[in-house]
Design a protein around this motif. Sequence first.
Motif, PDB file in Angstrom:
ATOM      1  N   GLY A 132      31.731 -34.619  20.803  1.00  0.00           N
ATOM      2  CA  GLY A 132      32.779 -34.672  20.168  1.00  0.00           C
ATOM      3  C   GLY A 132      32.698 -35.611  18.907  1.00  0.00           C
ATOM      4  O   GLY A 132      31.680 -36.068  18.874  1.00  0.00           O
ATOM      5  N   GLN A 133      33.495 -35.338  18.088  1.00  0.00           N
ATOM      6  CA  GLN A 133      33.394 -36.297  16.844  1.00  0.00           C
ATOM      7  C   GLN A 133      34.088 -37.429  17.061  1.00  0.00           C
ATOM      8  O   GLN A 133      35.186 -37.610  17.366  1.00  0.00           O
ATOM      9  N   SER A 134      33.238 -38.391  16.994  1.00  0.00           N
ATOM     10  CA  SER A 134      33.851 -39.836  17.255  1.00  0.00           C
ATOM     11  C   SER A 134      35.093 -40.352  16.571  1.00  0.00           C
ATOM     12  O   SER A 134      35.269 -40.432  15.469  1.00  0.00           O
ATOM     13  N   ALA A 135      36.002 -40.921  17.216  1.00  0.00           N
ATOM     14  CA  ALA A 135      37.194 -41.192  16.955  1.00  0.00           C
ATOM     15  C   ALA A 135      37.530 -42.792  17.063  1.00  0.00           C
ATOM     16  O   ALA A 135      38.598 -43.107  17.934  1.00  0.00           O
ATOM     17  N   ILE A 136      36.619 -43.688  16.473  1.00  0.00           N
ATOM     18  CA  ILE A 136      36.652 -45.021  16.758  1.00  0.00           C
ATOM     19  C   ILE A 136      37.998 -45.597  16.483  1.00  0.00           C
ATOM     20  O   ILE A 136      38.384 -46.480  17.085  1.00  0.00           O
ATOM     21  N   VAL A 137      38.703 -45.549  15.208  1.00  0.00           N
ATOM     22  CA  VAL A 137      39.854 -46.182  14.846  1.00  0.00           C
ATOM     23  C   VAL A 137      40.929 -45.567  15.924  1.00  0.00           C
ATOM     24  O   VAL A 137      41.747 -46.781  16.192  1.00  0.00           O
ATOM     25  N   ASP A 138      41.149 -44.499  16.138  1.00  0.00           N
ATOM     26  CA  ASP A 138      41.998 -44.135  17.259  1.00  0.00           C
ATOM     27  C   ASP A 138      41.770 -44.811  18.411  1.00  0.00           C
ATOM     28  O   ASP A 138      42.746 -45.372  19.268  1.00  0.00           O
ATOM     29  N   ASP A 177      44.241 -48.757   7.803  1.00  0.00           N
ATOM     30  CA  ASP A 177      45.188 -49.604   7.487  1.00  0.00           C
ATOM     31  C   ASP A 177      46.497 -49.646   8.598  1.00  0.00           C
ATOM     32  O   ASP A 177      47.158 -50.717   8.840  1.00  0.00           O
ATOM     33  N   THR A 178      46.580 -48.571   9.072  1.00  0.00           N
ATOM     34  CA  THR A 178      47.518 -48.569  10.365  1.00  0.00           C
ATOM     35  C   THR A 178      46.947 -49.311  11.507  1.00  0.00           C
ATOM     36  O   THR A 178      47.794 -49.844  12.195  1.00  0.00           O
ATOM     37  N   LEU A 179      46.006 -49.110  12.059  1.00  0.00           N
ATOM     38  CA  LEU A 179      45.377 -50.093  12.921  1.00  0.00           C
ATOM     39  C   LEU A 179      45.145 -51.426  12.566  1.00  0.00           C
ATOM     40  O   LEU A 179      45.915 -52.045  13.303  1.00  0.00           O
ATOM     41  N   LEU A 180      45.017 -51.941  11.469  1.00  0.00           N
ATOM     42  CA  LEU A 180      45.098 -53.227  10.916  1.00  0.00           C
ATOM     43  C   LEU A 180      46.744 -53.790  11.086  1.00  0.00           C
ATOM     44  O   LEU A 180      46.965 -54.960  11.485  1.00  0.00           O
ATOM     45  N   LYS A 181      47.432 -52.934  10.776  1.00  0.00           N
ATOM     46  CA  LYS A 181      48.921 -53.548  10.773  1.00  0.00           C
ATOM     47  C   LYS A 181      49.368 -53.613  12.238  1.00  0.00           C
ATOM     48  O   LYS A 181      50.095 -54.452  12.476  1.00  0.00           O
ATOM     49  N   LEU A 182      49.021 -52.718  13.017  1.00  0.00           N
ATOM     50  CA  LEU A 182      49.229 -53.242  14.754  1.00  0.00           C
ATOM     51  C   LEU A 182      48.619 -54.077  15.110  1.00  0.00           C
ATOM     52  O   LEU A 182      49.251 -55.046  15.959  1.00  0.00           O
ATOM     53  N   MET A 183      47.364 -54.470  14.676  1.00  0.00           N
ATOM     54  CA  MET A 183      46.400 -55.604  15.179  1.00  0.00           C
ATOM     55  C   MET A 183      47.704 -57.013  14.553  1.00  0.00           C
ATOM     56  O   MET A 183      47.633 -58.014  15.238  1.00  0.00           O
ATOM     57  N   ARG A 184      47.935 -57.050  13.339  1.00  0.00           N
ATOM     58  CA  ARG A 184      48.710 -58.002  12.987  1.00  0.00           C
ATOM     59  C   ARG A 184      50.053 -58.276  13.517  1.00  0.00           C
ATOM     60  O   ARG A 184      50.244 -59.500  13.930  1.00  0.00           O
ATOM     61  N   ALA A 185      50.865 -57.208  13.823  1.00  0.00           N
ATOM     62  CA  ALA A 185      52.042 -57.441  14.355  1.00  0.00           C
ATOM     63  C   ALA A 185      51.802 -58.018  15.812  1.00  0.00           C
ATOM     64  O   ALA A 185      52.933 -58.559  16.302  1.00  0.00           O
ATOM     65  N   HIS A 186      50.964 -57.831  16.617  1.00  0.00           N
ATOM     66  CA  HIS A 186      50.580 -57.973  17.869  1.00  0.00           C
ATOM     67  C   HIS A 186      49.454 -59.239  18.236  1.00  0.00           C
ATOM     68  O   HIS A 186      49.234 -59.581  19.327  1.00  0.00           O
ATOM     69  N   GLY A 187      49.175 -59.892  17.097  1.00  0.00           N
ATOM     70  CA  GLY A 187      48.216 -61.015  17.211  1.00  0.00           C
ATOM     71  C   GLY A 187      46.990 -60.403  18.179  1.00  0.00           C
ATOM     72  O   GLY A 187      46.642 -61.341  18.926  1.00  0.00           O
ATOM     73  N   VAL A 188      46.318 -59.307  18.111  1.00  0.00           N
ATOM     74  CA  VAL A 188      45.281 -59.043  18.591  1.00  0.00           C
ATOM     75  C   VAL A 188      43.942 -59.204  18.161  1.00  0.00           C
ATOM     76  O   VAL A 188      43.729 -59.023  16.985  1.00  0.00           O
ATOM     77  N   GLN A 189      43.140 -59.940  18.768  1.00  0.00           N
ATOM     78  CA  GLN A 189      41.803 -60.206  18.317  1.00  0.00           C
ATOM     79  C   GLN A 189      40.655 -59.205  18.884  1.00  0.00           C
ATOM     80  O   GLN A 189      40.704 -58.782  19.640  1.00  0.00           O
ATOM     81  N   VAL A 190      39.837 -58.530  17.757  1.00  0.00           N
ATOM     82  CA  VAL A 190      38.828 -57.710  18.085  1.00  0.00           C
ATOM     83  C   VAL A 190      37.552 -57.993  17.953  1.00  0.00           C
ATOM     84  O   VAL A 190      37.070 -58.551  16.763  1.00  0.00           O
TER      85      VAL A 190
END
Length: 308
Positions: A132-138, A177-190
């Motif tokens: 399959g085609q890697s979907a890392i951001v998803d 950008d959508t991923l980063l917005k979700l991280m910001r909104a919930h204070g998640v550390q990756v």
Amino acid sequence: MLAALSVVAAQAWGPRVELSLIVTDKDEKPLGTIRKEDLHVFESKVEQTILSVEPDNRPIDIALAIDASGSFNQLFAAALKAASMIVRNVRPEDKVFIERFISNDKIEKVHDFSSDTKSLLKAIDDLYIESGQSAIVDALYLAVQAVAEQNQSRPGRRKVVVVITDGDERNSFYSSDTLLKLMRAHGVQVFALGITGKLQDVSLTTKPSQRARAETLLRNVTEEGGGHVFFARKEDDLLNNAVPQLLAYLRAQYLVTYQSSDDSGKKGFRKVELKLDAPSDVKRSVITPRGYFYGTPSLSPPTKEKKQ
């Protein structure tokens, strides 16, 4: 005296903010001791009042996202060993969630949040590769969402995602950008274990190479929330260096609490910068989120959009 008391009473303040902090030396090893008086926090370029700097010993909810796409085939066995090392080294009060991902239509939870080491290790052993085609951001988006949901009714816990991948993004629906917005909104550390040694490091066009694109993606995502990416070219680097470093970074964190001077009530993301005083001949680096979200964020996902 009455006038002075009136001034104090009229002083308006913004929210009390908590930021994670990692301080490293010249060898990128986290420091076990820092002083409050050496730290400076700036919000909208205005220095803030630091209330406390303490070791962050809160329990952690960790979403462990493991790349199982075909391009990761030669590295998969090493990735599973790395995942098992992480599970064996978390504390009893920490909980781990395991996600397996391939393409954007093959991202699945294989184990819910748990502290049952035996059960988690079995789930890792049962993982397998698919084409399959890697979907890392998803995959990261869904892992961040899982951690955020887990913490809604459990305040006082850290929210962390650890992804093990080569970083070769191919076909995600969500944009970075959508991923980063979700991280910001919930204070998640990756945090990321980037096993990029098999990727092409030469480009025949003016565009960055396959490896350069992968490493840029992992750096951008991890730096946003005050995390870090540990690159490994081969299995020995991964197991002997990258994983122990990751575990050290998870444990040697501080919680910086400050009183924001922004009393505007404006909701949304507020940028923050943290600086550390150190002698000119001593190298110190700070790893902290780029800001915090003020207000009540939503967990409802946006309409899926093809990334540009």
